[in-house]
Write a protein that holds these residues in place. Sequence first.
Motif, PDB file in Angstrom:
ATOM      1  N   GLU A 193     -57.447 -20.152   6.818  1.00 38.49           N
ATOM      2  CA  GLU A 193     -58.190 -21.414   6.219  1.00 38.49           C
ATOM      3  C   GLU A 193     -57.860 -22.428   7.385  1.00 38.49           C
ATOM      4  OE1 GLU A 193     -55.886 -19.410   4.810  1.00 38.49           O
ATOM      5  OE2 GLU A 193     -56.906 -19.107   2.526  1.00 38.49           O
ATOM      6  N   GLU A 194     -56.983 -22.545   8.121  1.00 41.80           N
ATOM      7  CA  GLU A 194     -56.805 -23.657   9.181  1.00 41.80           C
ATOM      8  C   GLU A 194     -58.157 -23.809  10.161  1.00 41.80           C
ATOM      9  OE1 GLU A 194     -51.965 -24.332   8.975  1.00 41.80           O
ATOM     10  OE2 GLU A 194     -52.865 -23.380  10.827  1.00 41.80           O
ATOM     11  N   VAL A 195     -58.127 -22.479  10.525  1.00 40.91           N
ATOM     12  CA  VAL A 195     -59.400 -22.419  11.396  1.00 40.91           C
ATOM     13  C   VAL A 195     -60.686 -22.804  10.890  1.00 40.91           C
ATOM     14  CG1 VAL A 195     -60.484 -20.780  12.793  1.00 40.91           C
ATOM     15  CG2 VAL A 195     -58.022 -20.432  12.600  1.00 40.91           C
TER      16      VAL A 195
ATOM     17  N   ALA B 228     -59.728 -16.810  17.290  1.00 39.65           N
ATOM     18  CA  ALA B 228     -59.276 -17.162  18.975  1.00 39.65           C
ATOM     19  C   ALA B 228     -60.041 -18.797  19.146  1.00 39.65           C
ATOM     20  CB  ALA B 228     -59.791 -16.438  19.862  1.00 39.65           C
ATOM     21  N   THR B 229     -60.953 -19.290  18.275  1.00 38.54           N
ATOM     22  CA  THR B 229     -61.426 -20.292  18.808  1.00 38.54           C
ATOM     23  C   THR B 229     -60.666 -21.730  18.431  1.00 38.54           C
ATOM     24  OG1 THR B 229     -62.333 -20.751  16.232  1.00 38.54           O
ATOM     25  CG2 THR B 229     -63.922 -19.681  17.664  1.00 38.54           C
ATOM     26  N   ALA B 230     -59.569 -21.535  17.775  1.00 41.34           N
ATOM     27  CA  ALA B 230     -58.652 -22.314  17.488  1.00 41.34           C
ATOM     28  C   ALA B 230     -56.883 -21.871  17.781  1.00 41.34           C
ATOM     29  CB  ALA B 230     -58.544 -23.023  16.165  1.00 41.34           C
ATOM     30  N   PRO B 231     -56.681 -21.847  18.956  1.00 46.06           N
ATOM     31  CA  PRO B 231     -55.374 -21.046  19.365  1.00 46.06           C
ATOM     32  C   PRO B 231     -54.254 -21.490  18.632  1.00 46.06           C
ATOM     33  CG  PRO B 231     -56.706 -21.593  21.159  1.00 46.06           C
ATOM     34  CD  PRO B 231     -57.372 -22.390  20.143  1.00 46.06           C
ATOM     35  N   GLY B 232     -53.865 -22.599  18.493  1.00 50.42           N
ATOM     36  CA  GLY B 232     -52.652 -22.916  17.661  1.00 50.42           C
ATOM     37  C   GLY B 232     -52.582 -22.880  16.372  1.00 50.42           C
TER      38      GLY B 232
END
Lengths: 262, 328, 251
Positions: free
Chosen positions: C236-238, C227-231
């Motif tokens: 891995e991406e987060v 949830a810290t990085a919605p999109g």
Amino acid sequence: MVSTYILLAWTWARAAMAYRASFALMAVLGTVLAATDVAVILVIFANTTSLAGFSHDEVLFLYGASNVAFCFCDMFVGNVDRISRHIKAGTFDAMLIRPVSPWIQLATDNFSPTRAGRIAQAAAVLAYALAALDLDARRLWMVPVMIVTGVVIFASLWTLAASVQFVLTDAPEVVNAFTYGSGQLTQYPFSVYARDLVRGVTYALPLAFVNWQPGLYVLGRDDPFGTPSFMRFLGPVAAVGLALPAWLAWRRGIRHYRSTGS
Amino acid sequence: MSTRRSQGPPGPAAALNPLPAARPRAHNPALPSADPRAGPRTARHRAITLRRCETIPFHAPFHAPFHAPLYARLVRYGFRKHATYVWGALAGAFTNSVFGVLRAYVLIALWEARPGLAGYDVTHAVTYCFVTQAFIGPMQLFGGGLDVPERIRTGDIALDLVRPASLQLWSMAEDLGRAGYLFLVRGIPPVLLGAALFGVVRPSGFAGWAGFAACFLAGWAVGFAWRYLVALSVCWLVDDRGVQVGSLVLTTLLSGMMIPLPLVPGPLGELVRALPWAAMAQAPADVYLGTAPPLETLAFQASWAVALLALGALGTRAIRHKVVIQGG
Amino acid sequence: MIELDRAGRSFKVRREVVHAVRDLSFTIAAGEFVGCLGPNGAGKSTTIKMLCGILTPTSGRVRVAGLDPSRRRTTLARRIGVVFGQRTTLWWDLPLRDSFELIRLLYNVDRVAYRSRLDELTETLGLGDFAAKPVRQLSLGQRMRGDLAAALLHAPDVLVLDEPTIGLDVVSKAGIRDFLRRLNSEQGTTVLLTTHDLGDIERLCRRVMLIDHGRLAFDGTLDDLMATAPGRSTIEEVVTRLYTTGRETAR
């Protein structure tokens, strides 16, 4: 403590004895290697009858008494000076996660009973010298006392040598000058050495109490350097006086251990 | 080539691994030739190869006819490799110096009891003691110093053997670099300490120093040749520690490092002074002291160096046979 | 079970003080399964080493099972199991079986309990095939299974693992993960592991901590982390975003 030591030592000994031929060969060669020091003494006395006022048999007595203690320590404690290798390889971390003192784990690491041959060699020299010398039987009680004293002094030296390596990981060889150097120093009567050196190894680093001071008592001789006769009996005090700082240094070393790697 | 090879003396490898004598060998120019009779006979070659060591890859076009730059570079690399362990070397110098002092006192006591023993005076005896302690590092008197045993154990030796250069010369060049570095860092300090504490003698004049330098190099060559033989033995032994310790006993006792060899009495003394170990420490130390004629000493050392290096060359060939050709 | 209160460890490197870990505070309750992420050199291993008493903290307080690890190291050793993925804690030259026997004696494990525990571990980790081999001859996967068994022979309450899946193939990884999950759920052993393998985190850890620059940068569930990085869709991406922004704010 003792049972853990025996247990660990036995496990390593069993692993070493798995290769019988190489085990026997190493035992023999190790004994021969240790005996090279005796060979040197014999060559010296092939050229003279007395060295710094001491006879062939007296020198062999001093050599034997010191070397029984030294070889005993070399076998049972000497491995602690391999600590810098364990620190570099990261295996010291593994010792710290066990419920046993890392000092015991180090001392028993790769324990090899082949070194017993060296103790036997030194003991044989000592036994020969005791038989050859015409000693006062009432003074022989000092012989076991001086050997135990020597063991404690050498074990303390090795512990100090190991503690220093928590700091000196780059040049662990420097401690050999103190451990093996002390073994070498105590092979000869101290009367061969200069007065200042003897003072240093009497009052600063108490090596004189391994075999020199108590040995003079057993041989019934006065100290050529003129120390008072009560010094002959101070060995146990000196041994405890060295063991205490060694133990503190070791504890301090562990607390300052930095571990390696990520 | 393969037939001529089979006419040669059967090496240890041949004895261990009986192989059809005329087994064809792929003629790969990148593989070093094992034929002792091959090769150009230029003066320079003789100079650097000592009896035309057969492993020089004379058929390798990219090194023929002259390899001196390669070996010069290896000497430098050997020097540099050891220069990274400067603290270890200094610690060794310290230990050697401490032992020098302890042994010096024993020798002083002996020479006080017997002045003029073995043709030395007290200063000679003290000098002898510190000079031989100074030899421990560069001459590697406690054994080891070569990568070969580890490379044999890991199997990497196969890579070394297919290089178009002799393994023996390669190791020798690296070892010369090592010896040069340890001479500076571990050799000089003990002698300086001895000079400061007791006073030592020095070779007299240019001729004296030149004689010592030559005998020092010859002593190193004998030492290397011996250690190389010990190192190769790993190839035939499951556990090489026995050979290592055996070599250690022989070298420490018979090189004169622990006690001057002239002190050994009788025929035993005659014998130990004629063995190769005496060429490693006793001989160069005597030339340093000026108590032995340099040329005769050099001849004695050189004959042992040639004999042991030739044995090493045979051993190298046997190893190649075992590792590269048989894939063992 | 594990409690850190403003714990820190600094090293002196050429007269400069380097803080490997500083002011790190967290609590892990009994029975939790926690994964610890962080870039190389972030202080994960230093934290682990403080937990098992190898390193003495230079500031703050550390408690594991109620004990101060650096002062009560040998007592704690009986209650904690430690595995280092990068290096073995077994005896290199001894057969695996002898290493186990040695551990039994070192930890004073009762013979009957040891027997049943070893049988169980042999079964679940499949140690039978290579128990007689010296440790140096084992493959990385075999060695790691041996190390895991060794860390669990004395039935510790807490298991701490430093990069347990490093360098393992997919099958070995899956085996280790499955074993750890069952250990946690069936026996209630508290597990803390550090890893660079996000698969470990996804498949095992209910709680994730992210350590960067010696501090706690994130502490929460996997869902919180996502949830810290919605999109962003994959873990891995987060994590990449968290690592790189961490670097930027530090500059």
